[in-house]
Write an enzyme that holds these catalytic residues in place. Structure first.
Site, mmCIF file in Angstrom:
data_model
loop_
_atom_site.group_PDB
_atom_site.id
_atom_site.type_symbol
_atom_site.label_atom_id
_atom_site.label_comp_id
_atom_site.label_asym_id
_atom_site.label_seq_id
_atom_site.Cartn_x
_atom_site.Cartn_y
_atom_site.Cartn_z
ATOM 1 N N GLY A 198 69.617 33.188 17.044
ATOM 2 C CA GLY A 198 69.698 34.638 17.227
ATOM 3 C C GLY A 198 68.639 35.358 16.428
ATOM 4 N N GLU A 220 67.877 29.226 14.067
ATOM 5 C CA GLU A 220 66.845 29.274 15.098
ATOM 6 C C GLU A 220 66.638 30.750 15.420
ATOM 7 O OE1 GLU A 220 65.341 26.673 17.000
ATOM 8 O OE2 GLU A 220 66.094 25.140 15.620
ATOM 9 N N CYS A 255 62.950 33.564 22.786
ATOM 10 C CA CYS A 255 62.402 33.458 21.435
ATOM 11 C C CYS A 255 61.017 32.809 21.428
ATOM 12 C CB CYS A 255 63.348 32.662 20.548
ATOM 13 S SG CYS A 255 63.850 31.090 21.268
#
Lengths: 488, 485
Positions: A198, A220, A255
């Protein structure tokens, strides 16, 4: 199935959940190879038998095109599971460690054991993959696991509850749905490891809670993943790959997606033209109508992106796109040229379909621009210049790097996937997932034969000479010392 | 402080610390320091802890020499990129793991092995090419001063700094931005370190402690018995007087063997440490008054006092406690709930030696478990049914010297690990780097989407090369209905 009143999940619930799971693993059931394999096979079955339902949930949550759902989530989850099934016996084997003269005679090995009860907190952009992949690692390593999916992707979240309930061993694998209160309740408990995917803001909250119990964490997170584009490239291929790494990747909400592009002043117009053409080939003249592109996940994120676009001195830098539809939560692929360095769009992780292109005099100057920002999860470079590639690898720090393409490096299961600094800590994928959820216990076996008296007091000068010789010069030195020769 | 750290970051950016020659020169400088200043090191350890030079050599100086040599030998190999296997389908692509330094790291060390616990992590940080700040423990002031004033003359002080001080300096340091924090000490302070690290999302290694148990089975051979007892005695009392994270904290033994064990231990202690261990300097002293009083307090409970079967005398002026054995002190007493960290050895008796597994599992996970037994089945059970940082059969403490074994805890005993190549890895970022060529590309990678493209993905992900061919030739049809809406 009867509708049940949803009980509120508070700290007491969380505490008794953890207590129950700890009790259930006492029998070492989850440690056995058979249990792990049976669960992994169930996960594989779960994915294969429910592809349609999974794709539908992803469509409900994100308007994710089925192809994207398949190639970026379902397929990856399935192959991750299959790899674990194939390799598990090998991963579980202890690793022999060499011993030396200082502990002769002895033998040593490193044994992988489960950590115990672990927590996986997942996110909304790849809600299926980023929930199931870490759970696969946790189970492969023999742990009990609680999964907390994101409430921002509710269809996938409740699908995971149903699927896990139907396919997996409830005594060791659970899903807890909810938002901030439920997550906080879970974070109050003592876990043996937490894997969180997140934002770095919430990453800090997770780590703070973990510190209370000395729980190791894998975070992460994200960052602004740059793509440098040199002029000596196959422009069409490079452009297509940038599109694949931006708008085909959950419409930029990823991401590892390309956040911004850096190229030379001279090359920028060519790049923009190429992007314009290729975008039309991919998504048609009217991308707002295209079924092949995801929508923005929520109104919250939609207005966040609007704010980035509407800032002074930013809105006038749009060279392509800019269309938006609040009702349908759709935003068109948008390119901006040379927005101000201190604009919000160049400070925050964009996580959307807006692509700023920053120009520099020389492609080499791009490294400084990247290094002046927090370290990203991934960095991309398009070039045919070998020296530039080498310099990029040596001088730019990022979780991972890919040269002449985007995002694909995360599908290589022999590479660890994780960040550095603001983009995260720890890594997983492939065997790294197994290792992430294992404790590597050092085991040394000694025999009773051969006990060197030089180890014990009373300490004499000759013992000291022998000891020194043994440690510094090995067995030869020790033999010399034994017969009276020493360097002292 | 900020400006000092800023200049260190600038120095790191210059790339100086990344070259193999810089790292080798620093490691060699460290080795020279240890060899040339051996006398000063022994003096400092004697002053701070009353350690005998042979103990100091065995536990700190000697192990450091070994570790530096191991790093010097392995460095080039450790620094090289590791090629990584790719599936055949990844035509004209390559992937590798590139080890890179993290940047600027902080090492906070402890007082019991003030040289060893400062320099072992330092070796790893240097080998990995970082710049670093070392904060030695203020509770071992002679060693702290030696490191700050003498060791630094052997090293590149633009990259390696020693900052002395107590808790307030520690707090200040923890507020700064580091790329990694390596902490050795108590779980209480470990939590403080990890909480402070959250601010900058700094990854941490915490080398903490715990109650390391030694399970002692019965032996038929008197040789084996004697060796076991000797190893237990030296690992407990001969190791900084039991003030070590991996020292044996307490013993578990079957009731019927207990008295024999006690007798053998008494004899062994007398043999090794003599009648007056303080004078013969075979045992280190307690670090300071605070810890002396803490240990004295452990024996203040009447029931605990009654269980003392050997030793027990304490010399407050000289901070000396003689080797003390207790037999079955109450399990709820502090001596059985807190980490002892001193020369007091409780022996807990059980009906059956196998009960030790349950006993150990009822306590927080320890840094090490020791088991003295020749019973193979029992060994397997201990290995499978207990969890600890490390596990040693038929010896204790010695795992510290094995470079090929990771040294670290689990749960309350710590996070992360080091020693040998693990030290290098702990201060390294292994960056994943993949390279693709422009020549091949899969046209089916791009929208607009159709059934054939989906089939191609499916066969590609399954590495089903025949399937790929069939799809391309049009001989495999897409079975899915692609209208989801």
């Amino acid at each position: 199935m009867a509708e049940e009143e949803k009980k509120s999940f508070d700290e007491n619930e969380a505490a008794s959940l953890v207590k129950e799971l700890r009790g259930n693993i006492k029998s070492n059931k989850t440690k056995s190879y058979d249990w792990r394999v049976s669960q992994l096979e169930s996960i594989r079955k779960m994915i294969v038998e429910n592809e349609k339902e999974i794709a539908k949930a992803l469509y409900d949550d994100l308007s994710k095109p089925e192809f994207e759902a398949f190639i970026s989530e379902i397929s990856n989850a399935k192959s991750s599971c299959e790899l674990a099934l194939k390799e598990l016996k090998h991963w579980m084997k202890p690793e022999k460690a060499k011993t030396s003269i200082s502990t002769f005679p002895s033998s040593a090995e490193i044994v992988s054991e489960p950590l115990g009860v672990v927590l996986v907190i997942s996110t909304w952009n790849f809600p299926f993959l980023l929930s199931v992949d870490p759970v696969i690692g946790a189970i492969a390593a023999g742990n009990a696991v609680v999964l907390k999916p994101s409430e921002i992707s509710p269809a996938t979240s409740s699908l995971l509850v149903n699927l896990f309930d139907k396919y997996l061993d409830k005594s060791a694998v659970r899903v807890v749905e909810g938002a901030v209160p439920e997550t906080s309740a879970l974070l109050e408990q003592k876990w043996d490891k937490i894997l969180y995917t997140g934002s770095s803001r919430v990453g800090r909250i997770v780590m703070t809670a973990a510190a209370k119990h000395l729980t190791p964490v894998i975070l992460e997170l994200g960052g602004k993943c740059p793509a440098i584009v040199d002029s000596n490239v196959n422009l069409q291929v490079a452009t297509r790959r940038i599109i694949a790494g931006k708008w085909q990747c959950n419409n930029g909400q990823a991401c590892i997606g390309v956040d911004y592009v850096i190229t030379t002043k001279d090359f920028a117009p060519k790049l923009i033209d190429a992007l314009r053409k290729e975008l039309e080939d991919c998504f048609g003249r009217n991308p707002m109508e295209s079924k092949d592109i995801s929508r923005i996940v929520s109104l919250n994120h939609f207005t966040r992106l609007e704010r980035l676009l509407d800032e002074d001195n930013v809105s006038n830098k749009i060279v392509l796109g800019g269309q938006r539809d609040q009702n349908k939560l759709r935003m068109a692929p948008t390119i901006l040229l040379d927005v101000p360095k201190d604009s919000q769009i160049m400070q925050d992780e964009i996580f959307g379909p807006l692509l700023p292109i920053i120009t520099v005099e020389n492609v080499k100057d791009s490294f400084d621009a990247i290094n002046s920002k927090p370290k990203p999860l991934a960095a991309y470079l398009f070039t045919n210049d070998e020296k530039l590639k080498e310099s990029f690898v040596q001088n730019v720090s990022a979780g991972g790097m890919l040269i002449n393409d985007t995002i694909l490096h995360v599908t290589v299961d022999t590479l660890p996937f994780g960040g550095v600094e603001e983009s995260g800590m720890g890594s997983y994928h492939g065997k790294f997932s197994f290792d992430a959820f294992s404790h590597k216990k050092a085991v040394l076996y000694r025999s009773f034969n051969g006990d060197a008296s030089i180890r014990y007091p009373p300490y004499t000068e000759s013992k000291k000479k022998l000891m020194k010789a043994l440690i510094s010069d090995g067995i030869f030195g020790m033999l010399l010392a034994l017969i009276g020769w020493s360097k002292d | 402080m900020e400006s000092e750290l800023e200049s260190m970051r600038e120095y790191f950016k210059s790339g100086k610390t990344r070259s193999v020659s810089w790292r080798l020169s620093q490691l060699k400088g460290l080795l020279l320091f240890i060899k040339e200043k051996e006398a000063e090191i022994f003096e400092a350890l004697k002053k701070d802890l009353g350690k005998h030079p042979v103990e100091a050599f065995r536990d700190e100086v000697g192990t450091l020499i070994k570790s530096i040599n191991f790093a010097l030998k392995g460095l080039k190999n450790w620094m090289s990129s590791e090629k990584v296997k790719l599936p055949k389908i990844a035509v004209l692509s390559s992937a590798k793991l590139v080890p890179q330094p993290l940047g600027l790291v902080l090492i906070i060390s402890s007082w019991n092995f003030p040289l060893g616990l400062s320099l072992e992590p330092l070796i790893g940080a240097i080998a990995a090419g970082n710049t670093m700040v070392l904060k030695p423990s203020e509770m071992a002031p002679a060693c702290s001063s030696l490191l700050a004033n003498v060791m630094t003359t052997y090293l590149d002080t633009k990259a390696i700094k020693v900052i002395q001080g107590g808790p307030s300096i520690g707090e200040q340091l923890l507020q700064q931005k580091w790329d990694k924090i390596f902490f050795t000490g108590s779980a209480l302070v470990g939590r403080i370190v990890m909480s402070a690290a959250v601010k900058h999302l700094t990854p941490v290694v915490l080398e903490l402690g715990g109650k390391c148990p030694a399970v002692v089975d019965s032996f038929s051979s008197s040789w084996d018995k004697q060796v076991a007892v000797n190893r237990i005695a030296v690992s407990k009392f001969g190791n900084c007087a039991g003030q070590a994270c991996i020292a044996i904290d307490y013993i578990l033994v079957e009731k019927k063997f207990a008295s024999n064990l006690v007798e053998l231990m008494k004899a062994s202690i007398k043999n090794m440490f003599g009648d007056n261990p303080r004078e013969s300097n075979t045992i280190a002293r307690i670090i300071n008054k605070h810890h002396f009083l803490r240990l004295k307090n452990l024996l203040s409970d009447l029931a605990v006092q009654k269980s003392v079967v050997y030793g027990g005398s304490m010399d407050e002026e000289n901070l000396f406690i003689e080797p003390t054995i207790l037999l079955d002190p109450p399990l709820q007493s502090e001596i059985m709930t807190d980490e002892i960290f001193g020369p007091l050895l409780p022996i807990i008796t059980l009906d059956m030696v196998e009960d030790s597994i349950e006993f150990i599992n009822s306590k927080p996970k320890a840094l090490a478990i020791y088991a003295f037994t020749k019973n193979e089945q029992f060994k397997r059970r201990i290995e499978a049914e207990t969890s600890s940082g490390s596990l040693v059969f038929n010896d204790a403490v010695i795992q510290y010297a094995v470079d090929t074994l990771p040294f670290g805890g689990i749960g309350e005993s710590g996070i992360g690990r080091y020693h040998g190549k693990f030290s290098f890895d702990t201060f390294t970022h292994h960056k994943a780097v993949t390279t693709r060529s422009f020549l091949t590309d899969f046209w089916f990678r791009f929208p607009p989407w159709n059934g054939q493209k989906l089939m191609l993905f499916e066969t590609v992900y399954n590495f089903d090369y025949l399937g790929i061919l069939l799809v391309i030739l049009g001989l495999k049809r897409c079975k899915r209905n692609l209208d989801v809406i």
